[in-house]
Design a protein around this motif. Structure first.
Motif, PDB file in Angstrom:
ATOM      1  N   ILE A 148      20.335 -36.129 -15.432  1.00 34.83           N
ATOM      2  CA  ILE A 148      21.142 -37.063 -14.677  1.00 34.83           C
ATOM      3  C   ILE A 148      21.833 -36.232 -13.175  1.00 34.83           C
ATOM      4  CG2 ILE A 148      23.412 -38.048 -14.546  1.00 34.83           C
ATOM      5  CD1 ILE A 148      21.190 -39.641 -15.284  1.00 34.83           C
ATOM      6  N   ALA A 149      22.251 -34.977 -13.616  1.00 34.04           N
ATOM      7  CA  ALA A 149      22.784 -34.045 -12.513  1.00 34.04           C
ATOM      8  C   ALA A 149      21.710 -33.825 -11.426  1.00 34.04           C
ATOM      9  CB  ALA A 149      23.476 -32.814 -13.241  1.00 34.04           C
ATOM     10  N   GLN A 150      20.602 -33.479 -11.909  1.00 36.06           N
ATOM     11  CA  GLN A 150      19.411 -33.211 -11.012  1.00 36.06           C
ATOM     12  C   GLN A 150      18.877 -34.324 -10.253  1.00 36.06           C
ATOM     13  OE1 GLN A 150      16.451 -31.138 -13.093  1.00 36.06           O
ATOM     14  NE2 GLN A 150      17.810 -29.408 -13.673  1.00 36.06           N
ATOM     15  N   LEU A 151      18.997 -35.386 -10.922  1.00 35.01           N
ATOM     16  CA  LEU A 151      18.584 -36.532 -10.216  1.00 35.01           C
ATOM     17  C   LEU A 151      19.522 -36.906  -9.168  1.00 35.01           C
ATOM     18  CD1 LEU A 151      16.224 -38.699 -10.529  1.00 35.01           C
ATOM     19  CD2 LEU A 151      18.041 -40.150 -12.006  1.00 35.01           C
ATOM     20  N   ALA A 152      21.059 -37.036  -9.448  1.00 35.66           N
ATOM     21  CA  ALA A 152      21.923 -37.091  -8.258  1.00 35.66           C
ATOM     22  C   ALA A 152      22.095 -36.203  -7.039  1.00 35.66           C
ATOM     23  CB  ALA A 152      23.357 -37.062  -9.346  1.00 35.66           C
ATOM     24  N   ARG A 153      21.501 -34.986  -7.609  1.00 35.15           N
ATOM     25  CA  ARG A 153      21.507 -33.999  -6.390  1.00 35.15           C
ATOM     26  C   ARG A 153      20.196 -34.047  -5.760  1.00 35.15           C
ATOM     27  NH1 ARG A 153      24.140 -30.719 -10.462  1.00 35.15           N
ATOM     28  NH2 ARG A 153      22.039 -29.629 -10.918  1.00 35.15           N
ATOM     29  N   ASP A 166      27.299 -48.436 -16.018  1.00 40.63           N
ATOM     30  CA  ASP A 166      27.301 -48.975 -14.564  1.00 40.63           C
ATOM     31  C   ASP A 166      26.849 -50.536 -15.073  1.00 40.63           C
ATOM     32  OD1 ASP A 166      25.132 -48.816 -11.764  1.00 40.63           O
ATOM     33  OD2 ASP A 166      26.732 -49.842 -12.045  1.00 40.63           O
ATOM     34  N   GLU A 191      27.613 -39.764 -15.872  1.00 39.96           N
ATOM     35  CA  GLU A 191      28.090 -40.683 -14.765  1.00 39.96           C
ATOM     36  C   GLU A 191      26.722 -40.910 -14.218  1.00 39.96           C
ATOM     37  OE1 GLU A 191      31.116 -39.239 -11.963  1.00 39.96           O
ATOM     38  OE2 GLU A 191      32.291 -38.998 -13.689  1.00 39.96           O
ATOM     39  N   ALA A 192      26.525 -42.359 -13.916  1.00 41.24           N
ATOM     40  CA  ALA A 192      25.312 -43.179 -13.363  1.00 41.24           C
ATOM     41  C   ALA A 192      25.136 -42.789 -11.775  1.00 41.24           C
ATOM     42  CB  ALA A 192      25.304 -44.342 -13.451  1.00 41.24           C
ATOM     43  N   PRO A 193      24.088 -42.063 -11.224  1.00 37.34           N
ATOM     44  CA  PRO A 193      23.825 -41.879  -9.745  1.00 37.34           C
ATOM     45  C   PRO A 193      23.761 -43.478  -9.224  1.00 37.34           C
ATOM     46  CG  PRO A 193      22.284 -40.470 -11.014  1.00 37.34           C
ATOM     47  CD  PRO A 193      22.866 -41.247 -11.977  1.00 37.34           C
ATOM     48  N   PRO A 194      23.665 -43.513  -8.170  1.00 38.48           N
ATOM     49  CA  PRO A 194      23.832 -44.702  -7.473  1.00 38.48           C
ATOM     50  C   PRO A 194      22.158 -45.436  -7.884  1.00 38.48           C
ATOM     51  CG  PRO A 194      24.520 -43.174  -5.687  1.00 38.48           C
ATOM     52  CD  PRO A 194      24.314 -42.495  -7.005  1.00 38.48           C
ATOM     53  N   THR A 218      13.270 -42.112  -9.449  1.00 35.69           N
ATOM     54  CA  THR A 218      14.512 -42.366  -8.652  1.00 35.69           C
ATOM     55  C   THR A 218      14.674 -43.891  -8.311  1.00 35.69           C
ATOM     56  OG1 THR A 218      14.098 -40.296  -7.637  1.00 35.69           O
ATOM     57  CG2 THR A 218      15.249 -41.903  -6.276  1.00 35.69           C
TER      58      THR A 218
END
Length: 434
Positions: A207-212, A56, A264-267, A245
């Protein structure tokens, strides 16, 4: 076309005056050195590209100089050698230029920062951390060694001593966002810039947990997280997760991730690519051997895979691919390694540095076989152009223990399936008699 560099989000070349990094494992410390190398190279005008790239955006800013009280005890000791066992060897001597594969000197592309080692109990991990601390000092960084788990009063003493540094730091770099120690320290930090460097495949789950929007839980952990200790620590865990976050628009707080994993970067999260440029610049290329090497994992020690099934799979891999050496994970139990040496006949090597550095230093097999682990993502990057082939052996669901997390098989399949530049092998099964 020149390759992009991991530059500050603002594009500025000025370096902030205070960056503090917290590490608890040798791999985390290696990746802090890689991050510092990339940050410095991105901030210096005219620095070579050296396989840099971003997702990103680059991680924000760059490390600054050490604080005035950033030194700490770092004496050697018996734990630096690690436990011995029949059939086990350790490559290289514990000190000296020959063990590192080059003459110590400071690279002009490294930027000094203060690295705090929150030392664990495990002797092998402590030994590798001390060797990595030597490398960090040779690069011009300050290392502060904290026996953070050395008794009941150690956490209070450690946190009290680190609080002034945390208050002054403008950027905090961490290697393990799941660590309760790190989560507690984050609640004391005032820094608006946070950077997470790889702690292996755990970064993918983070990353997955942060995105969810989920609470941070290690993938192999089995349980509800509702125990007395979990409940007591819950407020700190929630506070740390908020710090990790990205802030809403208009807030100057930033979060970056420096990773070699396929994430993949969360927003709002900036991703910078770790291509192991520092490792490739400082070590190798290695001499290659004719025999294959097997890389060990701690899947048995974490309760995911059954011991006997694991040993059977290793034995079959050794027969199929002509492997003679087994590079042990630092957390593997000595009794299991003894069985690998005596029952299978492998030379068990307990590395004194992370495997990426051992492999670059050599000698290393032309074929390196691993089970799903961090190295199936990092070794192809560290060994690019050397002619070494990396292969990953899938884990058969039948190998899993009753204690394995329900998420274990899916996570392991994801580690294997997303690995780039590796050969994928089917699960090894014991040869049927007759």
């Amino acid at each position: 076309m020149p390759r992009p560099r991991n530059r500050a989000a603002t594009g500025a070349t000025a370096l902030p005056p205070a960056t503090l990094a917290f590490v608890e494992s040798p791999v985390q410390l290696l990746n802090v050195l890689e991050w510092a190398y990339e940050e410095r190279a991105g901030a210096v005008a005219g620095a070579p590209g050296d396989a840099r790239g971003t997702g990103d955006a680059g991680t924000t800013g760059a490390p600054g100089g050490p604080g005035p009280d950033s030194s700490g005890p770092d004496t050697g000791g018996p734990d630096a050698r690690g436990p011995g066992a029949p059939g086990l060897t350790a490559p290289g001597s514990p000190t000296g230029p020959s063990a590192l594969g080059r003459t110590p000197h400071s690279t002009p592309h490294s930027t000094p920062l203060t690295i705090v080692v929150l030392s664990p109990h495990d002797p092998m991990t402590r030994g590798q951390l001390r060797r990595m601390a030597e490398l960090a000092r040779e690069e011009g960084h300050t290392v502060r060694w904290e026996d953070a788990r050395g008794g009941a009063t150690a956490p209070v003493r450690t946190i009290g001593g680190l609080t002034p540094l945390l208050r002054r730091a403008e950027r905090v770099v961490i290697g393990d966002p799941f660590s309760r120690y790190v989560q507690l320290l984050l609640t004391l930090a005032r820094a608006r810039d946070l950077v997470v460097v790889d702690d292996g495949t755990a970064t993918m789950e983070f990353i997955a947990q942060l995105a969810r929007g989920e609470r941070l839980v290690r993938w192999h952990r089995h349980g509800s997280g509702r125990g007395a200790r979990d409940l007591a620590f819950a407020p700190f865990a929630r506070a740390a997760r908020r710090r990790l976050t990205p802030a809403p628009d208009g807030d100057r707080r930033t979060v970056g991730v420096f990773s070699s994993m396929p994430v993949e970067a969360p927003p709002g999260v900036r991703i910078a690519t770790n291509a192991f440029a520092w490792t490739r610049r400082r070590f190798g290329p290695p001499r290659l051997t004719r025999a294959a090497d097997i890389v060990g994992t701690s899947l048995v020690e974490t309760g995911v895979v059954d011991t006997d099934r694991y040993l059977e799979a290793v034995a079959q891999l050794a027969r199929t691919h002509g492997a003679t050496r087994y590079f042990a994970h630092r957390r593997e139990h000595t009794d299991k390694l003894h069985r690998l040496a005596t029952e299978i006949g492998l030379e068990v090597v307990r590395p004194d540095l992370p495997l990426e550095l051992i492999a670059r230093r050599g000698p290393i097999g032309r074929l390196v076989v691993s089970f799903p682990s961090t190295v199936v993502h990092t070794l192809p990057l560290a060994l690019v152009g050397t002619g070494v082939r990396v292969a990953v052996c899938d884990v058969d669901p039948a190998w899993l223990t009753s204690r394995a997390s329900p998420r274990a098989q899916g996570f392991l399949d994801g580690v294997t399936g997303t690995a780039r530049g590796v050969d994928r092998l089917p699960p090894e099964r014991p040869t049927e008699p007759g």
